[in-house]
Design an enzyme around this catalytic site. Structure first.
Site, PDB file in Angstrom:
ATOM      1  N   ASP A   1       0.841  -1.207   0.000  1.00 11.44           N
ATOM      2  CA  ASP A   1       0.000   0.000   0.000  1.00 11.44           C
ATOM      3  C   ASP A   1       0.876   1.258   0.000  1.00 11.44           C
ATOM      4  OD1 ASP A   1      -2.301   1.505   0.077  1.00 11.44           O
ATOM      5  OD2 ASP A   1      -2.687   1.181   2.210  1.00 11.44           O
TER       6      ASP A   1
ATOM      7  N   GLY B   1       0.158   5.358  -4.350  1.00 11.69           N
ATOM      8  CA  GLY B   1      -0.483   6.626  -4.725  1.00 11.69           C
ATOM      9  C   GLY B   1       0.062   7.776  -3.895  1.00 11.69           C
TER      10      GLY B   1
ATOM     11  N   TRP C   1       2.921   7.949  -2.343  1.00  9.55           N
ATOM     12  CA  TRP C   1       4.324   8.173  -2.701  1.00  9.55           C
ATOM     13  C   TRP C   1       4.394   9.115  -3.911  1.00  9.55           C
ATOM     14  CZ3 TRP C   1       7.356   7.562  -6.991  1.00  9.55           C
ATOM     15  CH2 TRP C   1       8.749   7.548  -6.805  1.00  9.55           C
TER      16      TRP C   1
ATOM     17  N   ARG D   1      -0.404   8.908 -10.206  1.00  9.10           N
ATOM     18  CA  ARG D   1      -0.450   7.684  -9.398  1.00  9.10           C
ATOM     19  C   ARG D   1       0.274   6.531 -10.097  1.00  9.10           C
ATOM     20  NH1 ARG D   1      -3.838   7.218  -5.231  1.00  9.10           N
ATOM     21  NH2 ARG D   1      -4.208   5.030  -5.693  1.00  9.10           N
TER      22      ARG D   1
ATOM     23  N   HIS E   1       2.902   3.299  -8.937  1.00  2.45           N
ATOM     24  CA  HIS E   1       2.794   1.858  -9.176  1.00  2.45           C
ATOM     25  C   HIS E   1       4.058   1.317  -9.855  1.00  2.45           C
ATOM     26  CE1 HIS E   1      -1.194   1.877  -7.653  1.00  2.45           C
ATOM     27  NE2 HIS E   1      -1.736   2.532  -8.666  1.00  2.45           N
TER      28      HIS E   1
ATOM     29  N   LEU F   1      12.066 -19.749  -4.427  1.00  2.00           N
ATOM     30  CA  LEU F   1      10.997 -18.984  -3.779  1.00  2.00           C
ATOM     31  C   LEU F   1       9.741 -19.082  -4.633  1.00  2.00           C
ATOM     32  CD1 LEU F   1      10.529 -16.279  -1.668  1.00  2.00           C
ATOM     33  CD2 LEU F   1      10.260 -15.274  -3.896  1.00  2.00           C
TER      34      LEU F   1
ATOM     35  N   ARG G   1       1.744  -4.967   6.148  1.00  4.61           N
ATOM     36  CA  ARG G   1       1.139  -3.952   5.283  1.00  4.61           C
ATOM     37  C   ARG G   1       1.967  -2.685   5.381  1.00  4.61           C
ATOM     38  NH1 ARG G   1      -5.092  -2.854   4.111  1.00  4.61           N
ATOM     39  NH2 ARG G   1      -4.849  -0.973   2.849  1.00  4.61           N
TER      40      ARG G   1
ATOM     41  N   LEU H   1      -6.989  -5.617   6.844  1.00  5.25           N
ATOM     42  CA  LEU H   1      -6.610  -6.694   5.921  1.00  5.25           C
ATOM     43  C   LEU H   1      -7.140  -6.488   4.504  1.00  5.25           C
ATOM     44  CD1 LEU H   1      -6.891  -9.984   8.032  1.00  5.25           C
ATOM     45  CD2 LEU H   1      -4.821  -8.901   7.145  1.00  5.25           C
ATOM     46  N   SER H   2      -8.157  -5.658   4.342  1.00  7.74           N
ATOM     47  CA  SER H   2      -8.698  -5.362   3.006  1.00  7.74           C
ATOM     48  C   SER H   2      -8.974  -6.620   2.171  1.00  7.74           C
ATOM     49  CB  SER H   2      -7.749  -4.427   2.242  1.00  7.74           C
ATOM     50  OG  SER H   2      -7.565  -3.222   2.937  1.00  7.74           O
TER      51      SER H   2
ATOM     52  N   GLU I   1       0.429 -13.942  12.074  1.00 11.99           N
ATOM     53  CA  GLU I   1       0.797 -12.709  12.775  1.00 11.99           C
ATOM     54  C   GLU I   1       0.581 -11.543  11.817  1.00 11.99           C
ATOM     55  OE1 GLU I   1       1.829 -12.586  15.994  1.00 11.99           O
ATOM     56  OE2 GLU I   1       1.441 -14.732  16.077  1.00 11.99           O
TER      57      GLU I   1
HETATM   58  C1  FPP Z   1      -1.813   0.165  -3.275  1.00 10.30           C
HETATM   59  O1  FPP Z   1      -1.372   1.509  -3.270  1.00 10.30           O
HETATM   60  C2  FPP Z   1      -1.238  -0.531  -4.408  1.00 10.30           C
HETATM   61  C3  FPP Z   1      -1.944  -1.138  -5.398  1.00 10.30           C
HETATM   62  C4  FPP Z   1      -3.420  -1.168  -5.471  1.00 10.30           C
HETATM   63  C5  FPP Z   1      -1.242  -1.816  -6.503  1.00 10.30           C
HETATM   64  C6  FPP Z   1      -0.035  -2.625  -6.098  1.00 10.30           C
HETATM   65  C7  FPP Z   1       0.681  -2.987  -7.336  1.00 10.30           C
HETATM   66  C8  FPP Z   1       2.018  -2.941  -7.490  1.00 10.30           C
HETATM   67  C9  FPP Z   1       2.975  -2.615  -6.405  1.00 10.30           C
HETATM   68  C10 FPP Z   1       2.584  -3.251  -8.824  1.00 10.30           C
HETATM   69  C11 FPP Z   1       2.834  -4.709  -8.933  1.00 10.30           C
HETATM   70  C12 FPP Z   1       3.126  -4.951 -10.308  1.00 10.30           C
HETATM   71  C13 FPP Z   1       3.385  -6.160 -10.850  1.00 10.30           C
HETATM   72  C14 FPP Z   1       3.699  -6.202 -12.284  1.00 10.30           C
HETATM   73  C15 FPP Z   1       3.378  -7.415 -10.035  1.00 10.30           C
HETATM   74  P1  FPP Z   1      -2.441   2.646  -3.400  1.00 10.30           P
HETATM   75  O2  FPP Z   1      -2.573   2.993  -4.831  1.00 10.30           O
HETATM   76  O3  FPP Z   1      -3.691   2.207  -2.714  1.00 10.30           O
HETATM   77  O4  FPP Z   1      -1.737   3.819  -2.605  1.00 10.30           O
HETATM   78  P2  FPP Z   1      -2.457   4.951  -1.739  1.00 10.30           P
HETATM   79  O5  FPP Z   1      -3.159   4.226  -0.629  1.00 10.30           O
HETATM   80  O6  FPP Z   1      -1.326   5.787  -1.263  1.00 10.30           O
HETATM   81  O7  FPP Z   1      -3.374   5.644  -2.690  1.00 10.30           O
END
Ligand code: FPP
Length: 227
Positions: free
Chosen positions: A12, A15, A17, A25, A29, A123, A174, A181-182, A193
């Site tokens: 999480d 966005g 960041w 956004r 990602h 892994l 998280r 846990l969403s 844990e």
């Molecule tokens: C949550 O941050 C993140 C996501 C919904 C997407 C997670 C995806 C990746 C890290 C990319 C993985 C890519 C591959 C190819 C495996 P958010 O957007 O909810 O952030 P915010 O809460 O700050 O808005």
């Protein structure tokens, strides 16, 4: 001391960041994908055997179309190229989630990655894409109904999950400060844990996995029994 065999991560904060840097956004990602690669390396170094990462939930379809499309494009264009190079590190990619609803092109790239990494054994990287804990349980129960099962047990339900051979998650962490846990690994988290960290996902790296492992080793697991 319990071994950290299976780590689950709710990635999480991508966005936030990006927002902090006045970037779209999507840039968050993309940076999140870089962190994922570092974290995979860290997990291998720490001897973790299974890593499950929450990439897209059954609820994430509610996001703006452009963001959903961007994430789908990442799954389509990046996983095969980038995560697959993890093959050289011995990473076996597995999918967790509902196929229905995902674009054909994404499924094709994902299936190809799964097939081509199936012999790797350092892994197991389980990608939770279009995944929801409620959906996972409902799909499993429906599979049992189709087989004519009249009464379910927890074991029967779990046997119909996408990857029943993967052991339950030991530690769910998280990033980005939120403490929930969403809809992630609802069934298997019964006795896992939980750890919550303020650091935004794009700031995670190999070092964070060391910290996470140390934190896990401070926990005393009893699984409902006595110490
Ligand atoms: C949550 O941050 C993140 C996501 C919904 C997407 C997670 C995806 C990746 C890290 C990319 C993985 C890519 C591959 C190819 C495996 P958010 O957007 O909810 O952030 P915010 O809460 O700050 O808005």
């Amino acid at each position: 001391m319990d071994e950290l065999v299976h780590l689950g991560i709710i990635m999480d904060g991508n966005g936030r960041w990006a927002k902090k840097r006045n970037l779209p956004r999507a840039a968050g990602h993309l940076e999140g994908l870089k962190s994922l690669k570092k974290v995979i390396k860290g997990a291998i170094d720490e001897g973790i055997k299974y890593l499950t990462v929450y990439c897209f939930s059954t609820e994430n379809w509610k996001r703006p179309e452009a963001e959903v499309n961007y994430l789908m494009a990442l799954f389509t264009n990046k996983i095969y190229g980038e995560i697959r190079t993890m093959g050289s590190l011995g990473v076996q990619v597995r999918l967790l989630g509902k196929r229905e609803g995902l674009p054909e092109a994404a499924l094709k790239a994902l299936d190809r990655t799964v097939n081509e990494t199936s012999q790797n054994d350092k892994l197991v990287l389980q990608l939770a894409i279009n995944y929801g804990g409620h959906d996972e349980i409902a799909r499993a129960v429906n599979a049992l109904i189709r087989e004519g099962v009249k009464e379910v047990t927890p074991e029967l339900i779990r046997s119909k999950f996408d990857n029943p051979d993967i052991p339950p998650v030991d530690f769910i962490v998280r990033s980005a400060g939120e403490e929930r846990l969403s809809n992630f690994l609802l069934f298997d988290s019964a006795y896992s844990e939980l750890g919550f960290y303020d650091k935004l996902w794009p700031d995670w790296d190999e070092e964070m996995i060391k910290t996470v492992k140390e934190d896990f080793h401070k926990r005393q697991r009893r699984f409902g029994g006595l110490a």
